[in-house]
Design a protein around this motif. Structure first.
Motif, PDB file in Angstrom:
ATOM      1  N   GLN A  94      14.921  -9.136 -18.189  1.00 56.17           N
ATOM      2  CA  GLN A  94      13.932  -8.673 -16.905  1.00 56.17           C
ATOM      3  C   GLN A  94      12.616  -9.460 -17.143  1.00 56.17           C
ATOM      4  OE1 GLN A  94      16.344  -6.556 -17.998  1.00 56.17           O
ATOM      5  NE2 GLN A  94      16.984  -5.371 -16.340  1.00 56.17           N
ATOM      6  N   THR A  95      11.941  -9.730 -16.175  1.00 52.67           N
ATOM      7  CA  THR A  95      10.757 -10.587 -16.487  1.00 52.67           C
ATOM      8  C   THR A  95       9.616  -9.347 -16.911  1.00 52.67           C
ATOM      9  OG1 THR A  95      10.164 -10.041 -14.007  1.00 52.67           O
ATOM     10  CG2 THR A  95      10.964 -12.273 -14.684  1.00 52.67           C
ATOM     11  N   LEU A  96       9.738  -8.134 -16.723  1.00 56.47           N
ATOM     12  CA  LEU A  96       8.884  -7.210 -17.129  1.00 56.47           C
ATOM     13  C   LEU A  96       8.775  -7.148 -18.698  1.00 56.47           C
ATOM     14  CD1 LEU A  96       9.931  -3.754 -15.301  1.00 56.47           C
ATOM     15  CD2 LEU A  96       7.634  -4.991 -14.993  1.00 56.47           C
ATOM     16  N   ILE A  97       9.809  -7.636 -19.522  1.00 54.88           N
ATOM     17  CA  ILE A  97       9.792  -7.778 -20.830  1.00 54.88           C
ATOM     18  C   ILE A  97       8.917  -8.794 -21.236  1.00 54.88           C
ATOM     19  CG2 ILE A  97      11.153  -8.333 -22.821  1.00 54.88           C
ATOM     20  CD1 ILE A  97      11.687  -5.697 -21.955  1.00 54.88           C
ATOM     21  N   GLN A  98       8.524 -10.057 -20.499  1.00 54.85           N
ATOM     22  CA  GLN A  98       7.708 -10.989 -20.820  1.00 54.85           C
ATOM     23  C   GLN A  98       6.308 -10.513 -21.054  1.00 54.85           C
ATOM     24  OE1 GLN A  98       7.988 -14.505 -18.347  1.00 54.85           O
ATOM     25  NE2 GLN A  98      10.073 -14.249 -17.515  1.00 54.85           N
ATOM     26  N   ALA A  99       5.925  -9.611 -20.142  1.00 58.22           N
ATOM     27  CA  ALA A  99       4.654  -9.181 -20.232  1.00 58.22           C
ATOM     28  C   ALA A  99       4.360  -8.480 -21.731  1.00 58.22           C
ATOM     29  CB  ALA A  99       4.133  -8.296 -19.252  1.00 58.22           C
ATOM     30  N   TYR A 100       5.654  -7.697 -22.252  1.00 59.86           N
ATOM     31  CA  TYR A 100       5.343  -7.306 -23.453  1.00 59.86           C
ATOM     32  C   TYR A 100       5.382  -8.234 -24.547  1.00 59.86           C
ATOM     33  CZ  TYR A 100       6.485  -4.821 -27.861  1.00 59.86           C
ATOM     34  OH  TYR A 100       6.370  -4.303 -29.225  1.00 59.86           O
ATOM     35  N   GLN A 146       4.411 -11.187 -24.612  1.00 62.36           N
ATOM     36  CA  GLN A 146       3.074 -12.156 -24.397  1.00 62.36           C
ATOM     37  C   GLN A 146       1.783 -11.132 -24.912  1.00 62.36           C
ATOM     38  OE1 GLN A 146       3.149 -13.405 -20.573  1.00 62.36           O
ATOM     39  NE2 GLN A 146       4.882 -14.708 -21.114  1.00 62.36           N
ATOM     40  N   GLY A 147       1.975  -9.962 -25.298  1.00 62.14           N
ATOM     41  CA  GLY A 147       0.893  -9.008 -25.742  1.00 62.14           C
ATOM     42  C   GLY A 147       0.068  -8.598 -24.422  1.00 62.14           C
ATOM     43  N   LYS A 148       0.539  -8.458 -23.292  1.00 61.71           N
ATOM     44  CA  LYS A 148      -0.215  -8.434 -22.081  1.00 61.71           C
ATOM     45  C   LYS A 148      -0.268  -6.721 -21.597  1.00 61.71           C
ATOM     46  CE  LYS A 148      -0.534 -12.575 -20.729  1.00 61.71           C
ATOM     47  NZ  LYS A 148      -1.788 -13.392 -20.783  1.00 61.71           N
ATOM     48  N   ILE A 149       0.862  -6.015 -22.126  1.00 64.25           N
ATOM     49  CA  ILE A 149       1.023  -4.643 -21.682  1.00 64.25           C
ATOM     50  C   ILE A 149       2.185  -4.071 -22.582  1.00 64.25           C
ATOM     51  CG2 ILE A 149       2.514  -5.081 -19.909  1.00 64.25           C
ATOM     52  CD1 ILE A 149       1.135  -2.876 -18.452  1.00 64.25           C
ATOM     53  N   GLY A 150       2.068  -2.656 -22.556  1.00 67.52           N
ATOM     54  CA  GLY A 150       3.281  -2.130 -23.163  1.00 67.52           C
ATOM     55  C   GLY A 150       3.420  -1.915 -24.661  1.00 67.52           C
ATOM     56  N   ILE A 151       4.303  -0.754 -25.190  1.00 65.29           N
ATOM     57  CA  ILE A 151       4.360  -0.197 -26.369  1.00 65.29           C
ATOM     58  C   ILE A 151       5.839  -0.747 -26.843  1.00 65.29           C
ATOM     59  CG2 ILE A 151       2.194   0.883 -26.468  1.00 65.29           C
ATOM     60  CD1 ILE A 151       4.050   3.463 -25.900  1.00 65.29           C
ATOM     61  N   ALA A 152       6.055  -0.310 -28.135  1.00 68.58           N
ATOM     62  CA  ALA A 152       7.597  -0.174 -28.457  1.00 68.58           C
ATOM     63  C   ALA A 152       7.752   0.494 -29.756  1.00 68.58           C
ATOM     64  CB  ALA A 152       7.997  -1.763 -28.900  1.00 68.58           C
ATOM     65  N   TYR A 153       8.799   1.357 -29.638  1.00 69.09           N
ATOM     66  CA  TYR A 153       8.960   2.252 -31.008  1.00 69.09           C
ATOM     67  C   TYR A 153      10.317   1.785 -31.615  1.00 69.09           C
ATOM     68  CZ  TYR A 153       4.993   5.177 -30.644  1.00 69.09           C
ATOM     69  OH  TYR A 153       3.765   5.737 -30.539  1.00 69.09           O
ATOM     70  N   THR A 154      10.651   2.016 -32.809  1.00 67.45           N
ATOM     71  CA  THR A 154      11.942   1.829 -33.410  1.00 67.45           C
ATOM     72  C   THR A 154      12.262   2.567 -34.628  1.00 67.45           C
ATOM     73  OG1 THR A 154      13.193   0.030 -34.680  1.00 67.45           O
ATOM     74  CG2 THR A 154      10.734   0.143 -35.102  1.00 67.45           C
ATOM     75  N   ASP A 155      13.351   2.680 -35.052  1.00 69.22           N
ATOM     76  CA  ASP A 155      13.874   3.566 -35.887  1.00 69.22           C
ATOM     77  C   ASP A 155      13.610   3.255 -37.365  1.00 69.22           C
ATOM     78  OD1 ASP A 155      15.774   1.711 -35.838  1.00 69.22           O
ATOM     79  OD2 ASP A 155      17.434   2.766 -36.411  1.00 69.22           O
ATOM     80  N   ALA A 185      -0.166  -4.242  -1.468  1.00 67.03           N
ATOM     81  CA  ALA A 185       0.864  -5.158  -2.411  1.00 67.03           C
ATOM     82  C   ALA A 185      -0.083  -5.563  -3.256  1.00 67.03           C
ATOM     83  CB  ALA A 185       1.566  -6.154  -1.772  1.00 67.03           C
ATOM     84  N   SER A 186       0.305  -5.560  -4.700  1.00 67.04           N
ATOM     85  CA  SER A 186      -0.440  -6.020  -5.905  1.00 67.04           C
ATOM     86  C   SER A 186       0.377  -6.248  -7.062  1.00 67.04           C
ATOM     87  CB  SER A 186      -1.607  -4.776  -6.272  1.00 67.04           C
ATOM     88  OG  SER A 186      -0.880  -4.000  -6.715  1.00 67.04           O
ATOM     89  N   SER A 187      -0.269  -6.809  -8.152  1.00 67.16           N
ATOM     90  CA  SER A 187       0.205  -7.149  -9.300  1.00 67.16           C
ATOM     91  C   SER A 187       0.513  -5.762  -9.960  1.00 67.16           C
ATOM     92  CB  SER A 187      -0.594  -7.922  -9.963  1.00 67.16           C
ATOM     93  OG  SER A 187      -1.919  -7.670 -10.227  1.00 67.16           O
ATOM     94  N   TYR A 188       1.729  -5.297 -10.331  1.00 69.35           N
ATOM     95  CA  TYR A 188       2.216  -4.114 -11.120  1.00 69.35           C
ATOM     96  C   TYR A 188       1.674  -4.609 -12.471  1.00 69.35           C
ATOM     97  CZ  TYR A 188       4.740  -0.467 -13.131  1.00 69.35           C
ATOM     98  OH  TYR A 188       5.219   0.734 -14.159  1.00 69.35           O
ATOM     99  N   LEU A 189       2.072  -5.735 -12.987  1.00 66.78           N
ATOM    100  CA  LEU A 189       1.569  -6.358 -14.267  1.00 66.78           C
ATOM    101  C   LEU A 189       1.337  -7.827 -14.178  1.00 66.78           C
ATOM    102  CD1 LEU A 189       4.287  -7.553 -15.447  1.00 66.78           C
ATOM    103  CD2 LEU A 189       4.685  -5.003 -16.198  1.00 66.78           C
ATOM    104  N   ASN A 195       8.270   0.105 -23.577  1.00 64.60           N
ATOM    105  CA  ASN A 195       8.002   0.938 -22.631  1.00 64.60           C
ATOM    106  C   ASN A 195       6.819   0.201 -21.981  1.00 64.60           C
ATOM    107  OD1 ASN A 195       5.363   3.712 -22.531  1.00 64.60           O
ATOM    108  ND2 ASN A 195       6.671   2.952 -20.910  1.00 64.60           N
ATOM    109  N   ILE A 196       6.963  -0.019 -20.676  1.00 63.87           N
ATOM    110  CA  ILE A 196       6.089  -0.883 -20.008  1.00 63.87           C
ATOM    111  C   ILE A 196       5.846   0.054 -18.586  1.00 63.87           C
ATOM    112  CG2 ILE A 196       5.696  -3.078 -18.707  1.00 63.87           C
ATOM    113  CD1 ILE A 196       7.588  -4.475 -20.782  1.00 63.87           C
ATOM    114  N   GLY A 197       4.668   0.436 -18.183  1.00 60.87           N
ATOM    115  CA  GLY A 197       4.550   1.454 -17.114  1.00 60.87           C
ATOM    116  C   GLY A 197       5.284   2.549 -17.348  1.00 60.87           C
ATOM    117  N   CYS A 198       6.153   2.816 -16.252  1.00 60.52           N
ATOM    118  CA  CYS A 198       7.220   3.990 -16.111  1.00 60.52           C
ATOM    119  C   CYS A 198       8.473   3.422 -16.710  1.00 60.52           C
ATOM    120  CB  CYS A 198       7.094   4.540 -14.726  1.00 60.52           C
ATOM    121  SG  CYS A 198       7.970   3.366 -13.600  1.00 60.52           S
TER     122      CYS A 198
END
Length: 255
Positions: free
Chosen positions: A21-27, A29-38, A179-183, A49-52
């Protein structure tokens, strides 16, 4: 069980190698989002996590599915599992709180019909005005329940002005569609579109999207579309997008 915020994205990249999914690209590239791991040294499960949206990968883990990061304040989320085992685990972990949905992705090499898009814009009714999102529009959007996602991933208008792009339609000086850029990510955006409920089925979303797509093309930006439902799928098809595939996701309530 403890989970740890990811600072070095490389440690979880292999877990998401089959997530496209292209949403992942933004993460990445350091544009948006957070991540957690065990485990920060040898991660076996993780989410981005990117947006919702929450993307889960690695070894299915019910604890990480129930873990809500402190940075996320919404009471719902959209979970996107990466395989069937994750799907089953979502349903078992939230037996009363999920809605299974089908989303639709589109090909990344769409060639748009410029004249057709321009023709769509020309159908704007006389009593309506189409304009780019400015500071005043931004302030009204973020205060609006139905429209807030148009700008929700931009903390301020200056941030939106710098990186974002969007258009709205007004009636009597009130925003009724947009209509706009969600990210944003390198050379592309993810489109967000919505219309006030009483103004739907009047072609306003089509006009806003056509204007946004044309503006993206003029600026050498690819306007990516990922449809949340059949209505969004039909709208994208009218605009010229070519369907790629359907995939399953979950809306999780009381998250």
């Amino acid at each position: 069980m403890n989970f740890y915020k990811v600072e070095d994205t490389h440690i979880i990249r292999s877990l998401f190698k089959n997530v496209h999914q292209t949403l992942i690209q933004a993460y990445w590239q350091g544009k948006i989002g957070i991540a957690y791991t065990d485990n920060l040294l040898q991660p076996s499960s993780a989410f981005i996590n990117i947006g919702c949206f929450f993307f889960f990968a690695g070894i299915p883990n019910s604890d990480i599915l129930r873990f809500k990061p402190k940075e996320y304040s919404e009471k719902y989320a959209i979970f996107i599992p990466t395989n069937e085992k994750w799907h089953i685990l979502v349903e078992n972990s939230y037996p009363e709180n999920f809605e299974k949905i089908t989303r639709y992705s589109f090909c990344q090499n769409t060639t748009f019909d410029i004249e057709k898009l321009q023709s769509m814009i020309s159908t704007l009714p006389q009593d309506y005005q189409l304009q780019r999102i400015d500071n005043k529009c931004y302030r009204n959007i973020v205060r609006s329940k139905w429209a807030k996602d148009l700008c929700s991933n931009f903390a301020s208008y200056s941030e939106f002005e710098k990186s974002g792009l969007g258009f709205v339609i007004l009636k009597n000086n009130v925003i009724v569609s947009g209509a706009s850029s969600y990210l944003v990510y390198d050379n592309g955006i993810e489109i967000e579109v919505d219309t006030r409920e009483d103004e739907r089925r009047n072609g306003l979303a089509l006009i806003c999207c056509a204007k946004l797509i044309l503006s993206c093309l003029e600026n050498h930006i690819y306007p990516n579309w990922d449809a949340h439902n059949q209505q969004s799928l039909k709208l994208a098809t009218k605009l010229g997008y070519k369907f790629d595939r359907a995939y399953q996701a979950y809306v999780v309530w009381n998250f």
